[in-house]
Scaffold this motif. Structure first.
Motif, PDB file in Angstrom:
ATOM      1  N   PRO A  49       0.932 -10.992   3.751  1.00  0.00           N
ATOM      2  CA  PRO A  49       1.161  -9.795   4.552  1.00  0.00           C
ATOM      3  C   PRO A  49       0.880  -8.529   3.745  1.00  0.00           C
ATOM      4  N   ILE A  50       0.460  -7.490   4.477  1.00  0.00           N
ATOM      5  CA  ILE A  50       0.166  -6.185   3.890  1.00  0.00           C
ATOM      6  C   ILE A  50       1.270  -5.232   4.323  1.00  0.00           C
ATOM      7  N   ILE A  51       2.028  -4.717   3.357  1.00  0.00           N
ATOM      8  CA  ILE A  51       3.113  -3.780   3.665  1.00  0.00           C
ATOM      9  C   ILE A  51       2.619  -2.368   3.384  1.00  0.00           C
ATOM     10  N   ALA A  52       2.591  -1.533   4.413  1.00  0.00           N
ATOM     11  CA  ALA A  52       2.181  -0.138   4.270  1.00  0.00           C
ATOM     12  C   ALA A  52       3.420   0.737   4.163  1.00  0.00           C
ATOM     13  N   VAL A  53       3.532   1.476   3.060  1.00  0.00           N
ATOM     14  CA  VAL A  53       4.656   2.396   2.852  1.00  0.00           C
ATOM     15  C   VAL A  53       4.041   3.746   2.473  1.00  0.00           C
ATOM     16  N   LEU A  54       3.458   4.396   3.454  1.00  0.00           N
ATOM     17  CA  LEU A  54       2.656   5.588   3.206  1.00  0.00           C
ATOM     18  C   LEU A  54       3.416   6.842   3.627  1.00  0.00           C
ATOM     19  N   PHE A  55       2.744   7.992   3.591  1.00  0.00           N
ATOM     20  CA  PHE A  55       3.434   9.269   3.797  1.00  0.00           C
ATOM     21  C   PHE A  55       3.802   9.510   5.259  1.00  0.00           C
ATOM     22  N   ASP A  56       2.858   9.250   6.162  1.00  0.00           N
ATOM     23  CA  ASP A  56       3.098   9.506   7.574  1.00  0.00           C
ATOM     24  C   ASP A  56       2.091   8.727   8.411  1.00  0.00           C
ATOM     25  N   MET A  78      16.454   1.648   6.540  1.00  0.00           N
ATOM     26  CA  MET A  78      17.752   2.310   6.536  1.00  0.00           C
ATOM     27  C   MET A  78      18.343   2.201   5.128  1.00  0.00           C
ATOM     28  N   ALA A  79      17.695   2.860   4.191  1.00  0.00           N
ATOM     29  CA  ALA A  79      18.116   2.794   2.789  1.00  0.00           C
ATOM     30  C   ALA A  79      17.319   3.826   2.013  1.00  0.00           C
ATOM     31  N   ILE A  80      17.828   4.159   0.830  1.00  0.00           N
ATOM     32  CA  ILE A  80      17.069   4.942  -0.126  1.00  0.00           C
ATOM     33  C   ILE A  80      16.544   3.981  -1.182  1.00  0.00           C
ATOM     34  N   PRO A  81      15.513   4.380  -1.952  1.00  0.00           N
ATOM     35  CA  PRO A  81      14.875   3.416  -2.866  1.00  0.00           C
ATOM     36  C   PRO A  81      15.819   2.630  -3.775  1.00  0.00           C
ATOM     37  N   PRO A  82      16.841   3.245  -4.389  1.00  0.00           N
ATOM     38  CA  PRO A  82      17.702   2.432  -5.272  1.00  0.00           C
ATOM     39  C   PRO A  82      18.479   1.339  -4.544  1.00  0.00           C
ATOM     40  N   LEU A 108       0.851  -1.186   0.000  1.00  0.00           N
ATOM     41  CA  LEU A 108       0.000   0.000   0.000  1.00  0.00           C
ATOM     42  C   LEU A 108       0.891   1.242   0.000  1.00  0.00           C
ATOM     43  N   GLY A 109       0.814   2.027  -1.061  1.00  0.00           N
ATOM     44  CA  GLY A 109       1.637   3.220  -1.175  1.00  0.00           C
ATOM     45  C   GLY A 109       2.731   3.022  -2.194  1.00  0.00           C
ATOM     46  N   LEU A 110       2.673   3.802  -3.271  1.00  0.00           N
ATOM     47  CA  LEU A 110       3.621   3.620  -4.382  1.00  0.00           C
ATOM     48  C   LEU A 110       4.417   4.888  -4.653  1.00  0.00           C
ATOM     49  N   GLY A 111       4.911   5.484  -3.576  1.00  0.00           N
ATOM     50  CA  GLY A 111       5.959   6.469  -3.761  1.00  0.00           C
ATOM     51  C   GLY A 111       7.213   5.757  -4.212  1.00  0.00           C
ATOM     52  N   ALA A 112       8.331   6.464  -4.223  1.00  0.00           N
ATOM     53  CA  ALA A 112       9.571   5.861  -4.717  1.00  0.00           C
ATOM     54  C   ALA A 112       9.931   4.609  -3.928  1.00  0.00           C
ATOM     55  N   MET A 113       9.755   4.647  -2.608  1.00  0.00           N
ATOM     56  CA  MET A 113      10.105   3.483  -1.793  1.00  0.00           C
ATOM     57  C   MET A 113       9.121   2.336  -2.017  1.00  0.00           C
ATOM     58  N   GLY A 114       7.836   2.629  -2.043  1.00  0.00           N
ATOM     59  CA  GLY A 114       6.848   1.581  -2.268  1.00  0.00           C
ATOM     60  C   GLY A 114       7.044   0.899  -3.605  1.00  0.00           C
ATOM     61  N   GLN A 115       7.350   1.679  -4.624  1.00  0.00           N
ATOM     62  CA  GLN A 115       7.599   1.089  -5.943  1.00  0.00           C
ATOM     63  C   GLN A 115       8.836   0.195  -5.915  1.00  0.00           C
ATOM     64  N   ALA A 116       9.886   0.629  -5.210  1.00  0.00           N
ATOM     65  CA  ALA A 116      11.107  -0.187  -5.131  1.00  0.00           C
ATOM     66  C   ALA A 116      10.834  -1.503  -4.404  1.00  0.00           C
ATOM     67  N   LEU A 117      10.060  -1.454  -3.327  1.00  0.00           N
ATOM     68  CA  LEU A 117       9.730  -2.673  -2.588  1.00  0.00           C
ATOM     69  C   LEU A 117       8.901  -3.625  -3.448  1.00  0.00           C
ATOM     70  N   ALA A 118       7.872  -3.084  -4.094  1.00  0.00           N
ATOM     71  CA  ALA A 118       6.999  -3.924  -4.918  1.00  0.00           C
ATOM     72  C   ALA A 118       7.765  -4.534  -6.083  1.00  0.00           C
ATOM     73  N   ALA A 119       8.626  -3.744  -6.729  1.00  0.00           N
ATOM     74  CA  ALA A 119       9.398  -4.259  -7.864  1.00  0.00           C
ATOM     75  C   ALA A 119      10.338  -5.381  -7.428  1.00  0.00           C
ATOM     76  N   THR A 120      10.912  -5.251  -6.242  1.00  0.00           N
ATOM     77  CA  THR A 120      11.817  -6.286  -5.739  1.00  0.00           C
ATOM     78  C   THR A 120      11.055  -7.568  -5.439  1.00  0.00           C
ATOM     79  N   LEU A 121       9.882  -7.440  -4.857  1.00  0.00           N
ATOM     80  CA  LEU A 121       9.057  -8.619  -4.576  1.00  0.00           C
ATOM     81  C   LEU A 121       8.648  -9.325  -5.864  1.00  0.00           C
ATOM     82  N   LEU A 122       8.251  -8.537  -6.866  1.00  0.00           N
ATOM     83  CA  LEU A 122       7.874  -9.124  -8.149  1.00  0.00           C
ATOM     84  C   LEU A 122       9.046  -9.867  -8.782  1.00  0.00           C
TER      85      LEU A 122
END
Length: 289
Positions: free
Chosen positions: A65-72, A123-127, A12-26
């Motif tokens: 599992p549901i991973i939430a990567v939201l704004f705040d 403890m990382a940035i999206p890349p 849930l949440g596709l900012g830069a980090m959410g997209q990186a997490l989802a792409a890695t899982l895929l």
């Protein structure tokens, strides 16, 4: 029991980090369902095989599992509160940047709704996601962590700190405070060097080995702080006060503001004024507590 198959995961949440997490899982073969409040951010993920959903209610029914990567913190509630009745018996891993007390509040909210909850600090940035050097710190439900550790390790090195849901974010924010202070010091130094025609890139070449060398002192400072004995300094607070006074003068002479160095100067000035000038620099921590 630890997972043995590529379990489905919802992000849930596709900012830069959410997209990186989802792409890695895929990429690792996990069936991945994605949702974002703003439409359109899921296009590349859907093209790569993700299941795009139009609503949170649809997304949380995908299983796993549901991973939430939201704004705040507020956005976590805004997203999950409307579907709270659908979350009973499900697992939520919150990787949103939430303060420790907010993480504890979310853990209590989850428990009240029958939700297994794990909190994490990235403890990382999206890349860096899925690459060596990335880590995610976790606390909260150990059964949830143990069950999905193999999946979590795909994203970054995973370390569990205990059942206090706020502990991982305390580590996260404490480490980030180190980072911001370091970068702030670099910006200050680069601004000073610009006044004499030296580029920030050239300054960085000297700053990096210097900061790396100084970081080797951290374990010794930790031991001094834990002992509470500041009476045998290598260099006293009075010495550091004189150094900071000179740095402030040089900073102003260079036409640079003292915003980054003024707080530490103020801490040292107060301690010297209170009679601690002969003590160790590490005593500055006592001024923070």
């Amino acid at each position: 029991m630890a997972e043995t198959t590529n379990t489905p995961v919802t992000v849930l949440g596709l900012g830069a980090m959410g997209q990186a997490l989802a792409a890695t899982l895929l990429k690792a073969g996990h069936p991945t369902t994605v949702w974002n409040r703003t439409p359109g951010k899921d296009a590349d993920l859907i093209a790569a095989g993700a299941n795009g959903t139009a609503s949170v209610a649809e997304a949380v029914q995908a299983g796993g599992p549901i991973i939430a990567v939201l704004f705040d913190h507020a956005s976590v509630h805004a997203t999950l509160d409307p579907v709270a009745d659908q979350l009973s018996g499900k697992q939520v891993i919150n990787l949103t940047s939430t303060a420790p007390e907010e993480a504890r509040e979310l853990a209590a909210w989850a428990a009240a709704h029958g939700v297994d909850y794990l909190d994490g600090g990235i403890m990382a940035i999206p890349p860096m996601i899925g690459q060596p050097g990335a880590s995610i710190l976790y606390s909260g439900s150990q059964p949830l962590f143990d069950q999905h550790r193999a999946t979590l390790e795909l994203l970054a090195a995973a370390e569990y700190f205990g059942d206090d849901a706020g502990l991982a974010s305390t580590y996260d924010f404490a480490l980030l405070a180190n980072m911001y202070a370091m970068f702030g010091g670099f910006m200050h130094g680069a601004a000073m060097m610009r006044s004499v025609g030296v580029s920030a890139s050239a300054f960085a070449e000297r700053a990096m080995p210097w900061v790396t060398a100084m970081a080797q002192m951290l374990p010794a400072y930790g031991e001094i702080i834990d002992s509470g004995d500041y009476t045998t300094p290598t260099q006293s607070l009075a010495f550091h006060k004189a150094a900071l006074d000179a740095i402030n003068r040089a900073t102003r002479d260079a036409g640079v503001t003292v915003d980054f160095v003024a707080p530490i100067k103020n801490l040292i000035d107060r301690q010297v004024a209170d009679g601690h000038g002969a003590e160790e620099f590490a005593r500055t921590i006592e001024e923070l507590l």
